[in-house]
Scaffold this motif. Structure first.
Motif, mmCIF file in Angstrom:
data_model
loop_
_atom_site.group_PDB
_atom_site.id
_atom_site.type_symbol
_atom_site.label_atom_id
_atom_site.label_comp_id
_atom_site.label_asym_id
_atom_site.label_seq_id
_atom_site.Cartn_x
_atom_site.Cartn_y
_atom_site.Cartn_z
ATOM 1 N N GLY A 1 0.627 0.553 -0.415
ATOM 2 C CA GLY A 1 -0.564 -0.073 -0.986
ATOM 3 C C GLY A 1 -0.274 -0.789 -2.292
ATOM 4 O O GLY A 1 -0.949 -1.769 -2.633
ATOM 5 N N LEU A 2 0.737 -0.330 -3.018
ATOM 6 C CA LEU A 2 1.107 -0.963 -4.279
ATOM 7 C C LEU A 2 1.602 -2.387 -4.063
ATOM 8 O O LEU A 2 1.392 -3.258 -4.910
ATOM 9 C CB LEU A 2 2.187 -0.130 -4.983
ATOM 10 N N LEU A 3 2.248 -2.623 -2.922
ATOM 11 C CA LEU A 3 2.848 -3.933 -2.667
ATOM 12 C C LEU A 3 1.798 -5.022 -2.456
ATOM 13 O O LEU A 3 2.119 -6.209 -2.505
ATOM 14 C CB LEU A 3 3.779 -3.854 -1.452
ATOM 15 N N ASN A 4 0.551 -4.613 -2.240
ATOM 16 C CA ASN A 4 -0.533 -5.589 -2.131
ATOM 17 C C ASN A 4 -1.057 -6.020 -3.496
ATOM 18 O O ASN A 4 -1.767 -7.013 -3.607
ATOM 19 C CB ASN A 4 -1.690 -5.004 -1.311
ATOM 20 N N VAL A 5 -0.720 -5.260 -4.524
ATOM 21 C CA VAL A 5 -1.208 -5.551 -5.882
ATOM 22 C C VAL A 5 -0.064 -6.036 -6.777
ATOM 23 O O VAL A 5 -0.234 -6.961 -7.564
ATOM 24 C CB VAL A 5 -1.871 -4.296 -6.494
ATOM 25 N N ALA A 6 1.098 -5.398 -6.656
ATOM 26 C CA ALA A 6 2.302 -5.873 -7.348
ATOM 27 C C ALA A 6 2.904 -6.955 -6.467
ATOM 28 O O ALA A 6 3.669 -6.677 -5.538
ATOM 29 C CB ALA A 6 3.282 -4.730 -7.559
ATOM 30 N N THR A 7 2.562 -8.198 -6.739
ATOM 31 C CA THR A 7 2.782 -9.281 -5.776
ATOM 32 C C THR A 7 4.148 -9.943 -5.851
ATOM 33 O O THR A 7 4.424 -10.860 -5.084
ATOM 34 C CB THR A 7 1.692 -10.358 -5.945
ATOM 35 N N ASN A 8 5.007 -9.524 -6.772
ATOM 36 C CA ASN A 8 6.361 -10.072 -6.825
ATOM 37 C C ASN A 8 7.316 -9.018 -7.376
ATOM 38 O O ASN A 8 6.899 -7.924 -7.766
ATOM 39 C CB ASN A 8 6.407 -11.367 -7.658
ATOM 40 N N GLN A 9 8.597 -9.351 -7.398
ATOM 41 C CA GLN A 9 9.616 -8.389 -7.825
ATOM 42 C C GLN A 9 9.404 -7.922 -9.266
ATOM 43 O O GLN A 9 9.671 -6.762 -9.596
ATOM 44 C CB GLN A 9 11.007 -8.998 -7.679
ATOM 45 N N ASP A 10 8.928 -8.800 -10.119
ATOM 46 C CA ASP A 10 8.766 -8.460 -11.529
ATOM 47 C C ASP A 10 7.627 -7.460 -11.732
ATOM 48 O O ASP A 10 7.734 -6.531 -12.525
ATOM 49 C CB ASP A 10 8.504 -9.733 -12.340
#
Length: 263
Positions: free
Chosen positions: A112-121
């Motif tokens: 679910g985090l990958l939907n909010v943290a949208t890039n590598q940084d």
């Protein structure tokens, strides 16, 4: 032995224990750490093994490679740790917008985090923050406080299942009774991990300004619904963003190669 004398002796022993365990965090904050790195690493590893059995582990190769790339880039900047040799990262299938790190070099990231943290940084900002909790020994600090307020708690008696100390151990690690439910650290610890994580991601070549973008995304994802700062152990989104901006302005110039982690 009189009740007064017993209280006096207990107080002297507690004071001696605290004085002998005083330490300083990476940012210079005073801490009391009663447990060894080996003890905390063992506890973290036990917890992580239990989580992997109870949570659904993501098997998608590209997702795991992406999260591993960001994690490896961050941990490559760290000196060898006491109590463990390698960092392990596992991606869990869950709608939770969160991640965690445990003593012993154990890192969990929820999809679910990958939907909010949208890039590598932005992902590096979260993982760096969680690594900061381990580097600053926040679990040891919290469990040490439990030790001092609950005389019967002994780390040597703690195991993750089947003991009276289960709940105290899990709370000390920030995991709560129901696995996967992350408990917040104190405000001072959260702010300290923000600083450590920001320094770490910048040193690794990630863009620290994206940490601000991440928390704007977090605020948007929560619909702006957050308890008042005084009622929460976490700094408010606005305070967190302001503190991050101030710390970014103090960062030295790093000559790190720009990471190339992509999903």
């Amino acid at each position: 032995m009189s009740h007064f004398r017993l209280l006096f002796i207990t107080g002297v022993l507690a004071s001696t224990m605290v004085l002998s365990a005083c330490s300083s965090s990476p940012t210079g904050r005073q801490q009391v750490l009663l447990f060894s790195d080996q003890e905390m690493s063992q506890l973290g590893s036990q917890s992580f093994d239990t989580l992997k059995k109870q949570e659904k582990v993501n098997k998608d190769a590209k997702t795991n490679q992406y999260v591993q790339c960001v994690t490896d880039t961050l941990t490559a900047q760290l000196s060898p740790a006491e109590g463990f040799s390698d960092w392990e990262v596992v991606v869990f299938d869950s709608k939770q917008v969160n991640a965690f790190a445990l003593p012993g070099g154990k890192i969990g990231v929820y999809t679910g985090l990958l939907n909010v943290a949208t890039n590598q940084d932005q992902l590096a900002s979260v993982i760096g923050h969680e690594i900061g909790h381990v580097i600053a020994q926040h679990s040891n600090e919290r469990l040490s406080r439990s030790q001092m307020t609950n005389v019967g708690l002994k780390l040597s008696s703690i195991a993750i299942s089947g003991t009276d100390y289960h709940d105290a151990a899990m709370a000390g690690l920030g995991l709560g009774v129901q696995y996967g439910v992350l408990m917040p650290y104190g405000r001072a610890q959260e702010s300290e991990s923000d600083i450590i994580g920001l320094r770490l991601m910048a040193q690794a070549g990630f863009d620290p300004n994206e940490s601000v973008s991440l928390w704007k995304n977090m605020n948007k994802a929560s619909g702006g619904q957050q308890p008042p700062e005084l009622l929460s152990t976490h700094p408010s989104h606005d305070t967190r963003i302001d503190d991050l901006k101030a710390e970014i302005g103090r960062l030295p110039a790093y000559n790190a190669t720009r990471p190339q982690c992509r999903l």
